[in-house]
Design an enzyme around this catalytic site. Structure first.
Site, PDB file in Angstrom:
ATOM      1  N   HIS A 146      -0.531  14.181   8.214  1.00  0.00           N
ATOM      2  CA  HIS A 146      -0.867  13.494   6.968  1.00  0.00           C
ATOM      3  C   HIS A 146      -0.704  11.980   7.032  1.00  0.00           C
ATOM      4  O   HIS A 146      -1.421  11.250   6.343  1.00  0.00           O
ATOM      5  CB  HIS A 146      -0.011  14.046   5.825  1.00  0.00           C
ATOM      6  CG  HIS A 146      -0.649  13.898   4.486  1.00  0.00           C
ATOM      7  ND1 HIS A 146      -0.270  14.623   3.389  1.00  0.00           N
ATOM      8  CD2 HIS A 146      -1.658  13.109   4.053  1.00  0.00           C
ATOM      9  CE1 HIS A 146      -1.001  14.286   2.346  1.00  0.00           C
ATOM     10  NE2 HIS A 146      -1.862  13.360   2.723  1.00  0.00           N
TER      11      HIS A 146
ATOM     12  N   THR B 148      -3.779   6.517  -1.760  1.00  0.00           N
ATOM     13  CA  THR B 148      -3.723   7.397  -2.929  1.00  0.00           C
ATOM     14  C   THR B 148      -2.883   6.786  -4.044  1.00  0.00           C
ATOM     15  O   THR B 148      -2.090   5.876  -3.825  1.00  0.00           O
ATOM     16  CB  THR B 148      -3.122   8.771  -2.567  1.00  0.00           C
ATOM     17  OG1 THR B 148      -1.785   8.571  -2.074  1.00  0.00           O
ATOM     18  CG2 THR B 148      -3.957   9.486  -1.526  1.00  0.00           C
TER      19      THR B 148
ATOM     20  N   TYR C 227       1.836  16.348 -10.509  1.00  0.00           N
ATOM     21  CA  TYR C 227       1.246  15.361  -9.597  1.00  0.00           C
ATOM     22  C   TYR C 227      -0.199  15.756  -9.312  1.00  0.00           C
ATOM     23  O   TYR C 227      -0.481  16.888  -8.942  1.00  0.00           O
ATOM     24  CB  TYR C 227       2.046  15.356  -8.292  1.00  0.00           C
ATOM     25  CG  TYR C 227       1.615  14.359  -7.239  1.00  0.00           C
ATOM     26  CD1 TYR C 227       2.396  13.252  -6.960  1.00  0.00           C
ATOM     27  CD2 TYR C 227       0.453  14.534  -6.495  1.00  0.00           C
ATOM     28  CE1 TYR C 227       2.034  12.342  -5.975  1.00  0.00           C
ATOM     29  CE2 TYR C 227       0.081  13.639  -5.513  1.00  0.00           C
ATOM     30  CZ  TYR C 227       0.871  12.544  -5.258  1.00  0.00           C
ATOM     31  OH  TYR C 227       0.501  11.646  -4.283  1.00  0.00           O
TER      32      TYR C 227
END
Length: 766
Positions: free
Chosen positions: A471, A600, A587
């Site tokens: 990630h 993000t 979230y």
């Protein structure tokens, strides 16, 4: 030994008769070809840099400007108002040149300066135009006059076809919100799930923070904003990802599924070859910068920065912090099968293997019955366990010998291909098959994925594929773009023969892939086994369910005139309330790639309005019309919050950066501590699709990937990822922990399905 002899281009032997010189012409030719390819790449990179640097103009515009200025000067008109004469005075070696040559040189220098001023003026003007955001808040089809003028300006500036990185320098910087705005948004966002006592405490802490420490932190953060291209991204990568000491598997890495409604070939080697070749073509388009940048509404570009590290990249463990390393080039992939690693060259002396040849190479690996050495099979478990033991083992056992050579081959590979010995598929009558498919991609067996690489391409025994991605290197939309492209190439371009094997013919006799060797000493074996046991326990605690929702999809949501994302998020709030009996901080990931190096931002779907709507749904005192009105109000608030987050007006990244500054200054903030330790018991994300023009997913919805998912963020919460697959289908990936008695992925999936149906019934649309 034959290969070793061929590798020597120049040999000499000292004899009694003198020196005997021997030249290997084939090796010299290989050296020459390698040098030629290297220079071609350098020239290509220089050309791309020149084209990107001069966008929205072109390098050829320099010649046009020079020609016009020279022509005007020859007509005895001074276009520089005396500047050309000034340049001539300071021109190096000007005194040694005759008058005509000196005049030409000074005119060309002036024209070049004029061209550069024009280029940078255009770039700053384009940056100003790209900073316009009002269009995002206007209803579709109802643009204001200012927006229409903006569209015309944008089209005037962007007449040339852009390359992948053409817009990078012209993208605006992520704006820094004010303390007042962030605190106001934060307090409003937490009101729904905090009781009066806790909310009043947070209000007092926020007021104290604003009046004292907050403004000081904001001043330092302003300096960071002013001096960097993005005030969030580097800190986000370092402190959220690279400094994390917990396992990457489940906790950080995410996965992506195949196109489950369609399968092109059931041969493992053939599918591996085609998808590998497709990924390498995507890599080539990135390196050559010919990949089209993603555009919002075909007008506004998104940042392409994350593509730079998609290939040839690995995460290297450290005792305190990891680091991401991207290697300049790579001519091989690392292949894992049945406990053995191989180095498979896809480019040999400048020749790129075709699909048929790659299939042969993969088939060799599948047919190899060499038994792995003791511990060899479980080496990838080091990347699945906690980071500190892996970092210590890497420093101690992988610094020399076979271990260093083999580790270098894996880390310098373009990516890792896993030829899995299991089969996974989709059966509408057996939902557990898709669940097992997702679990295999998320964590596998705990020791058969190299979780440090940018991504693992996993190919199963029956030809199904998927990926596991790291990630910190790239967010899910980047990986989704890669695999949407790869699937399109696989189905629409490369294809297969009628018997399911790859098209083409084998044109060269190829050496088999190189089997990697390891030296596993007892102490290292102990570390490997500890990491494997940890990884297996972590994997066994994952409860994952992949829900296929085909009752309706985006088509019906658009008929309701509701944002599909908002529709799903409100249904999810309803499902969570029914499942848990309470509201919690939620979230939702949104992107900030409208800004340079953006990644993000967090949208908070649990709002005052969403809670009012949710309570009304199971309250008989409310009529259907009242519930619908509350739903629309909640949707409007959510859509605005999403747009705010995309435009740099979020809450959480600002608070995060203020917290980092406070740690640098060694200041404690009770407000920031409370705000940033509140758990995200419902963490959600939407996977985008239709990021490539290679296939029309409206006409061919069967080619849409089933999306992907991630592990639960909270020990007592849910992780939910969804993809809106065409007009009539949703794929929803739900994860939680087996050890949590209050969560169950299948039960929550059923709750989401019922909530979606209940919201649909409010509109009375079939």
């Amino acid at each position: 030994m034959a290969e070793a002899h061929q590798a020597v281009a120049f040999q000499f032997t000292v004899t009694g008769e003198g020196i005997d010189v021997s030249l290997n012409h084939e090796a010299l030719k290989a050296v020459y070809d390698s040098s030629k390819r290297s220079w071609k790449k350098r020239l290509s990179r220089f050309r791309n840099h020149l084209v990107t640097t001069t966008y929205p103009a072109s390098p050829a515009s320099w010649l046009a400007v020079v020609s016009v200025v020279l022509a005007v000067s020859l007509a005895r008109i001074d276009p520089s108002m005396g500047l050309i004469a000034t340049v001539r005075e300071y021109l190096p070696l000007g005194s040694y040149l005759d008058t005509g040559t000196s005049s030409y040189m000074s005119t060309i220098v002036f024209a070049t300066i004029l061209w550069l001023v024009g280029i940078y003026s255009m770039r700053y003007m384009l940056k100003f135009v790209l900073s316009y955001r009002r269009f995002m808040y206007e209803p579709r089809g109802k643009s204001s006059l200012l927006t229409k003028i903006w569209v015309i300006c944008l089209k005037v500036f962007c007449t040339r076809k852009p390359q992948l990185y053409s817009y990078q320098a012209t993208l605006p910087n992520l704006p820094l919100p004010s303390i007042d705005d962030t605190l106001r948004r934060y307090l409003r966002s937490v009101r729904p799930f905090m009781d009066d006592e806790k909310y009043n405490k947070m209000e007092r802490l926020a007021t104290d923070f604003k009046q004292n420490l907050g403004m000081r932190l904001q001043r330092y953060l302003y300096l960071k904003w002013w001096s960097s291209s993005n005030y969030v991204s580097d800190w986000w990568e370092e402190y959220v990802y690279l400094r994390g000491r917990s396992a990457l598997m489940v906790n950080s890495n995410y996965y992506g599924l195949d196109t489950i409604m369609w399968q092109s070939s059931r041969f493992q080697a053939a599918r591996a070859a085609n998808v590998t070749l497709s990924c390498l073509k995507f890599r080539k388009e990135i390196f050559q910068e010919t990949l089209d940048p993603i555009m919002v509404q075909n007008l506004v570009p998104l940042c392409s920065w994350q593509y730079e590290r998609l290939f040839n990249t690995t995460r290297i463990p450290g005792l305190e912090t990891d680091k991401v390393v991207t290697f300049h080039t790579s001519r091989h992939v690392a292949v894992y099968h049945m406990g053995r690693f191989y180095k498979l060259l896809f480019q040999i002396n400048g020749y790129n293997l075709n699909a048929c040849e790659l299939e042969q190479q993969f088939q060799y690996i599948l047919d190899d019955d060499t038994e792995p050495g003791e511990g060899d099979k479980y080496i990838p478990a080091l990347t699945a366990g906690e980071r500190i033991p892996w970092a210590a083992a890497r420093q101690k056992f992988f610094k020399s010998g076979d271990n260093k050579v083999s580790l270098d081959i894996i880390e310098k590979a373009a990516f890792v291909v896993v030829l899995d010995e299991d089969e996974h598929d989709y059966d509408p009558d057996d939902y557990t098959q898709l669940d097992r498919f997702g679990r295999s991609l998320l964590h596998g067996k705990g020791y058969d994925r190299w979780f440090d690489k940018s991504f693992n391409l996993v190919v199963f025994k029956n030809g199904r594929v998927g990926c596991n991605a790291e990630h910190s290197i790239a967010d899910a939309p980047i990986m989704a773009h890669l695999f949407e492209y790869a699937y399109a190439e696989d189905y629409m371009t490369l294809g297969y023969r009628e018997d399911g094997h790859c098209r083409g013919t084998i044109t060269k006799e190829l050496s088999p892939p190189q089997l990697l060797k390891w030296n596993i000493v007892p102490e290292l074996l102990g570390v490997i086994n500890t990491s494997r046991e940890f990884a297996i326990n972590l994997a066994n605690d994952v409860d994952l369910h992949v829900k296929v929702h085909n009752a309706f999809g985006k088509g019906l949501m658009k008929k309701c005139k509701v944002s599909p994302d908002a529709f799903i998020q409100m249904a999810m709030q309803l499902a969570y309330y029914r499942d848990q009996g309470r509201f919690n901080q939620t979230y939702e990931a949104s992107m900030t790639r409208l800004f340079r190096e953006g990644r993000t931002e967090t949208v908070r779907p649990c709002t005052i309005e969403s809670c009012d709507f949710v309570r009304s749904m199971d309250n008989p005192e409310y009529s259907a019309q009242q519930r619908l009105e509350l739903f629309k109000k909640a949707v409007d608030v959510h859509v605005k919050s999403y747009r705010d987050a995309m435009n740099g007006k979020g809450i959480d990244r600002h608070l995060f950066c203020l917290y980092v500054v406070s740690k640098y200054l060694e200041e404690e903030s009770p407000f920031l501590h409370e705000a940033l330790t509140e758990p995200w018991r419902l963490s959600t994300s939407q996977t985008p699709h239709q990021q490539t023009k290679k296939m029309d997913l409206v006409k061919h919805p069967e080619y849409i990937s089933a999306g992907g998912g991630f592990g639960p963020v909270s020990d007592d919460g849910y992780g939910v990822s969804y993809i809106i697959a065409g007009e009539n289908m949703l794929f929803i990936h739900i994860s939680c922990k087996v050890s949590c008695s209050t969560s169950n992925s299948r039960k929550f999936g059923q709750a989401i399905e019922k909530a979606l149906a209940d919201v649909k019934n409010l509109f009375k649309i079939d």
